[in-house]
Design a protein around this motif. Sequence first.
Motif, PDB file in Angstrom:
ATOM      1  N   PRO A 198      45.545 -32.949   3.759  1.00  0.00           N
ATOM      2  CA  PRO A 198      45.218 -31.535   3.573  1.00  0.00           C
ATOM      3  C   PRO A 198      46.098 -30.644   4.448  1.00  0.00           C
ATOM      4  CG  PRO A 198      43.245 -32.852   4.000  1.00  0.00           C
ATOM      5  CD  PRO A 198      44.416 -33.716   4.315  1.00  0.00           C
ATOM      6  N   PRO A 199      46.337 -29.399   4.026  1.00  0.00           N
ATOM      7  CA  PRO A 199      47.148 -28.486   4.846  1.00  0.00           C
ATOM      8  C   PRO A 199      46.619 -28.319   6.266  1.00  0.00           C
ATOM      9  CG  PRO A 199      46.849 -27.578   2.646  1.00  0.00           C
ATOM     10  CD  PRO A 199      45.977 -28.796   2.728  1.00  0.00           C
ATOM     11  N   ALA A 200      45.296 -28.241   6.418  1.00  0.00           N
ATOM     12  CA  ALA A 200      44.724 -28.057   7.757  1.00  0.00           C
ATOM     13  C   ALA A 200      45.049 -29.239   8.665  1.00  0.00           C
ATOM     14  CB  ALA A 200      43.213 -27.868   7.656  1.00  0.00           C
ATOM     15  N   GLU A 201      45.107 -30.424   8.080  1.00  0.00           N
ATOM     16  CA  GLU A 201      45.428 -31.616   8.868  1.00  0.00           C
ATOM     17  C   GLU A 201      46.884 -31.597   9.321  1.00  0.00           C
ATOM     18  OE1 GLU A 201      45.715 -36.400   8.078  1.00  0.00           O
ATOM     19  OE2 GLU A 201      44.037 -35.305   7.159  1.00  0.00           O
ATOM     20  N   LEU A 202      47.773 -31.087   8.468  1.00  0.00           N
ATOM     21  CA  LEU A 202      49.177 -30.951   8.862  1.00  0.00           C
ATOM     22  C   LEU A 202      49.294 -29.999  10.040  1.00  0.00           C
ATOM     23  CD1 LEU A 202      52.211 -31.406   8.456  1.00  0.00           C
ATOM     24  CD2 LEU A 202      52.179 -29.558   6.758  1.00  0.00           C
ATOM     25  N   HIS A 203      48.553 -28.909   9.990  1.00  0.00           N
ATOM     26  CA  HIS A 203      48.579 -27.937  11.086  1.00  0.00           C
ATOM     27  C   HIS A 203      48.109 -28.594  12.380  1.00  0.00           C
ATOM     28  CE1 HIS A 203      48.153 -24.275  13.356  1.00  0.00           C
ATOM     29  NE2 HIS A 203      48.556 -23.545  12.328  1.00  0.00           N
TER      30      HIS A 203
ATOM     31  N   ALA B  28      50.383 -23.949  17.790  1.00  0.00           N
ATOM     32  CA  ALA B  28      49.252 -23.150  18.265  1.00  0.00           C
ATOM     33  C   ALA B  28      48.217 -22.988  17.163  1.00  0.00           C
ATOM     34  CB  ALA B  28      49.739 -21.779  18.723  1.00  0.00           C
ATOM     35  N   VAL B  29      46.953 -23.020  17.542  1.00  0.00           N
ATOM     36  CA  VAL B  29      45.869 -22.924  16.569  1.00  0.00           C
ATOM     37  C   VAL B  29      45.963 -21.647  15.762  1.00  0.00           C
ATOM     38  CG1 VAL B  29      43.363 -22.785  16.301  1.00  0.00           C
ATOM     39  CG2 VAL B  29      44.353 -24.346  17.990  1.00  0.00           C
ATOM     40  N   ASP B  30      46.380 -20.551  16.425  1.00  0.00           N
ATOM     41  CA  ASP B  30      46.453 -19.270  15.724  1.00  0.00           C
ATOM     42  C   ASP B  30      47.809 -19.058  15.047  1.00  0.00           C
ATOM     43  OD1 ASP B  30      47.905 -19.048  18.028  1.00  0.00           O
ATOM     44  OD2 ASP B  30      47.118 -17.083  18.615  1.00  0.00           O
TER      45      ASP B  30
ATOM     46  N   GLN C 235      54.999 -22.130  10.881  1.00  0.00           N
ATOM     47  CA  GLN C 235      55.286 -22.577  12.244  1.00  0.00           C
ATOM     48  C   GLN C 235      54.857 -24.032  12.434  1.00  0.00           C
ATOM     49  OE1 GLN C 235      53.068 -19.550  14.355  1.00  0.00           O
ATOM     50  NE2 GLN C 235      54.940 -18.470  14.950  1.00  0.00           N
ATOM     51  N   ALA C 236      53.694 -24.367  11.884  1.00  0.00           N
ATOM     52  CA  ALA C 236      53.200 -25.740  11.990  1.00  0.00           C
ATOM     53  C   ALA C 236      54.135 -26.709  11.272  1.00  0.00           C
ATOM     54  CB  ALA C 236      51.793 -25.830  11.406  1.00  0.00           C
ATOM     55  N   PHE C 237      54.635 -26.296  10.118  1.00  0.00           N
ATOM     56  CA  PHE C 237      55.547 -27.133   9.335  1.00  0.00           C
ATOM     57  C   PHE C 237      56.841 -27.391  10.102  1.00  0.00           C
ATOM     58  CE2 PHE C 237      59.113 -26.959   6.204  1.00  0.00           C
ATOM     59  CZ  PHE C 237      58.924 -28.201   5.626  1.00  0.00           C
ATOM     60  N   VAL C 238      57.422 -26.340  10.675  1.00  0.00           N
ATOM     61  CA  VAL C 238      58.660 -26.478  11.443  1.00  0.00           C
ATOM     62  C   VAL C 238      58.428 -27.362  12.669  1.00  0.00           C
ATOM     63  CG1 VAL C 238      60.369 -25.232  12.825  1.00  0.00           C
ATOM     64  CG2 VAL C 238      59.616 -24.296  10.631  1.00  0.00           C
ATOM     65  N   ALA C 239      57.292 -27.162  13.347  1.00  0.00           N
ATOM     66  CA  ALA C 239      56.975 -27.972  14.528  1.00  0.00           C
ATOM     67  C   ALA C 239      56.797 -29.440  14.149  1.00  0.00           C
ATOM     68  CB  ALA C 239      55.713 -27.439  15.200  1.00  0.00           C
ATOM     69  N   PHE C 240      56.163 -29.681  13.006  1.00  0.00           N
ATOM     70  CA  PHE C 240      55.956 -31.060  12.554  1.00  0.00           C
ATOM     71  C   PHE C 240      57.289 -31.739  12.273  1.00  0.00           C
ATOM     72  CE2 PHE C 240      55.563 -34.092   9.063  1.00  0.00           C
ATOM     73  CZ  PHE C 240      54.642 -34.985   9.597  1.00  0.00           C
ATOM     74  N   LEU C 241      58.186 -31.050  11.563  1.00  0.00           N
ATOM     75  CA  LEU C 241      59.492 -31.634  11.258  1.00  0.00           C
ATOM     76  C   LEU C 241      60.273 -31.925  12.534  1.00  0.00           C
ATOM     77  CD1 LEU C 241      60.731 -29.562   8.167  1.00  0.00           C
ATOM     78  CD2 LEU C 241      59.887 -31.914   8.189  1.00  0.00           C
ATOM     79  N   ALA C 242      60.211 -30.997  13.495  1.00  0.00           N
ATOM     80  CA  ALA C 242      60.925 -31.199  14.757  1.00  0.00           C
ATOM     81  C   ALA C 242      60.389 -32.428  15.489  1.00  0.00           C
ATOM     82  CB  ALA C 242      60.795 -29.957  15.630  1.00  0.00           C
ATOM     83  N   ALA C 243      59.072 -32.589  15.468  1.00  0.00           N
ATOM     84  CA  ALA C 243      58.462 -33.738  16.138  1.00  0.00           C
ATOM     85  C   ALA C 243      58.853 -35.056  15.470  1.00  0.00           C
ATOM     86  CB  ALA C 243      56.945 -33.591  16.144  1.00  0.00           C
ATOM     87  N   GLN C 244      59.183 -34.971  14.166  1.00  0.00           N
ATOM     88  CA  GLN C 244      59.591 -36.163  13.421  1.00  0.00           C
ATOM     89  C   GLN C 244      61.106 -36.387  13.464  1.00  0.00           C
ATOM     90  OE1 GLN C 244      57.333 -38.278  11.875  1.00  0.00           O
ATOM     91  NE2 GLN C 244      55.790 -36.997  12.877  1.00  0.00           N
TER      92      GLN C 244
ATOM     93  N   ALA D  27      51.665 -23.178  -0.316  1.00  0.00           N
ATOM     94  CA  ALA D  27      51.075 -24.517  -0.298  1.00  0.00           C
ATOM     95  C   ALA D  27      49.758 -24.510   0.471  1.00  0.00           C
ATOM     96  CB  ALA D  27      52.050 -25.509   0.326  1.00  0.00           C
ATOM     97  N   GLU D  28      49.730 -23.787   1.584  1.00  0.00           N
ATOM     98  CA  GLU D  28      48.507 -23.716   2.391  1.00  0.00           C
ATOM     99  C   GLU D  28      47.375 -23.047   1.620  1.00  0.00           C
ATOM    100  OE1 GLU D  28      47.126 -22.144   6.804  1.00  0.00           O
ATOM    101  OE2 GLU D  28      48.718 -21.085   5.736  1.00  0.00           O
ATOM    102  N   ARG D  29      47.687 -21.971   0.905  1.00  0.00           N
ATOM    103  CA  ARG D  29      46.650 -21.212   0.202  1.00  0.00           C
ATOM    104  C   ARG D  29      46.083 -21.963  -0.992  1.00  0.00           C
ATOM    105  NH1 ARG D  29      50.148 -16.928   1.034  1.00  0.00           N
ATOM    106  NH2 ARG D  29      50.979 -17.115  -1.075  1.00  0.00           N
ATOM    107  N   HIS D  30      46.930 -22.674  -1.727  1.00  0.00           N
ATOM    108  CA  HIS D  30      46.506 -23.174  -3.031  1.00  0.00           C
ATOM    109  C   HIS D  30      46.322 -24.686  -3.124  1.00  0.00           C
ATOM    110  CE1 HIS D  30      47.121 -19.157  -4.581  1.00  0.00           C
ATOM    111  NE2 HIS D  30      48.360 -19.152  -4.129  1.00  0.00           N
ATOM    112  N   ALA D  31      47.046 -25.452  -2.334  1.00  0.00           N
ATOM    113  CA  ALA D  31      47.035 -26.906  -2.518  1.00  0.00           C
ATOM    114  C   ALA D  31      45.817 -27.552  -1.864  1.00  0.00           C
ATOM    115  CB  ALA D  31      48.311 -27.512  -1.948  1.00  0.00           C
ATOM    116  N   HIS D  32      45.278 -28.551  -2.547  1.00  0.00           N
ATOM    117  CA  HIS D  32      44.243 -29.387  -1.941  1.00  0.00           C
ATOM    118  C   HIS D  32      44.872 -30.350  -0.934  1.00  0.00           C
ATOM    119  CE1 HIS D  32      42.331 -28.792  -6.148  1.00  0.00           C
ATOM    120  NE2 HIS D  32      41.899 -27.858  -5.323  1.00  0.00           N
ATOM    121  N   ARG D  33      46.110 -30.755  -1.244  1.00  0.00           N
ATOM    122  CA  ARG D  33      46.821 -31.730  -0.421  1.00  0.00           C
ATOM    123  C   ARG D  33      48.297 -31.388  -0.411  1.00  0.00           C
ATOM    124  NH1 ARG D  33      46.465 -36.745  -3.313  1.00  0.00           N
ATOM    125  NH2 ARG D  33      48.295 -37.652  -2.347  1.00  0.00           N
ATOM    126  N   VAL D  34      48.998 -31.768   0.655  1.00  0.00           N
ATOM    127  CA  VAL D  34      50.445 -31.560   0.710  1.00  0.00           C
ATOM    128  C   VAL D  34      51.143 -32.873   1.043  1.00  0.00           C
ATOM    129  CG1 VAL D  34      50.301 -29.130   1.370  1.00  0.00           C
ATOM    130  CG2 VAL D  34      50.408 -30.875   3.154  1.00  0.00           C
TER     131      VAL D  34
END
Length: 216
Positions: free
Chosen positions: A187-192, A198-200, A205-214, A167-174
Amino acid sequence: MSFEVARGELLAVIGPNGAGKTTLLTMLAGIRMPDSGSVQQQGPNSHKRIGWVPQQTAVYSKLTVAQNLRLFARLEKVDDLEATVQRMLEQTALEERADDELGSLSGGNRQRVNIAVGLLADPPVLLLDEPSGALDPRQRQRLWSFITSLTDRGTSVVFATHDISEAERHAHRVLVLADGDLLFDGPPAELHATSGAAVDGDMEQAFVAFLAAQGH
C-alpha cells in the motif's frame, strides 16, 4: 519479479525514467515476450484477453466516437457489435458525443474513448500507460472517477504513472520499479513508512527517499 493483482484492484506501477514500467505493461498485455517467466490469469474470465491502453492514443481523429468504437469492435470480433458499442458509450458517459468527430473532443473525453477501446472485449484486467499525463486537473478528476467505477464493477486496473501523488490518491497498491527490478510491493502508506521520510512529508518525498535508500 513476481506479483498478483486481485479482482477489482487498482495497482500503480511507479519508478524513475527507464525503470521498466511500460516494458512491464507490454509484457502483461502480451505485446512483448518476457525473457523468462509467464503471465497467468485465473478465474471465470481467464480466457479473455487483457485490455491494453497505450500512452499514445490509438484512435482516429477524423472518425466519430461511435465509428472508432465500431472499427475496433470489428477488430476485436465482438459477438454483438452494436450492443457492445452502445454499452461502451453508456459506460464512458459519451452517448451525447457519439456522433462527434474525435478531434473535436477535449483531452479527457479522447482519453475516455481510448480506454473504451481497451474495454471493448470486456477484459477482466485493464492496463493503462500514463492515463492522465496530458490532462488538466479537472479532466484528471473525471478520468479517475471513471477508472474507479471500473474497479467497483470488478475490473482489475494496472496503471503506470510518473505522478507519485496520483498513485497515492487512487491506488490500492503500488509497485516500485528501478532498473527492471521490483523494489517494493504494498500500500502507498506502507511505502511512506518504509522510506523513513518525515511523517508530514508528501508521497513524492517518500518515494525519492526510498529510492535513495535502495541505492537508486
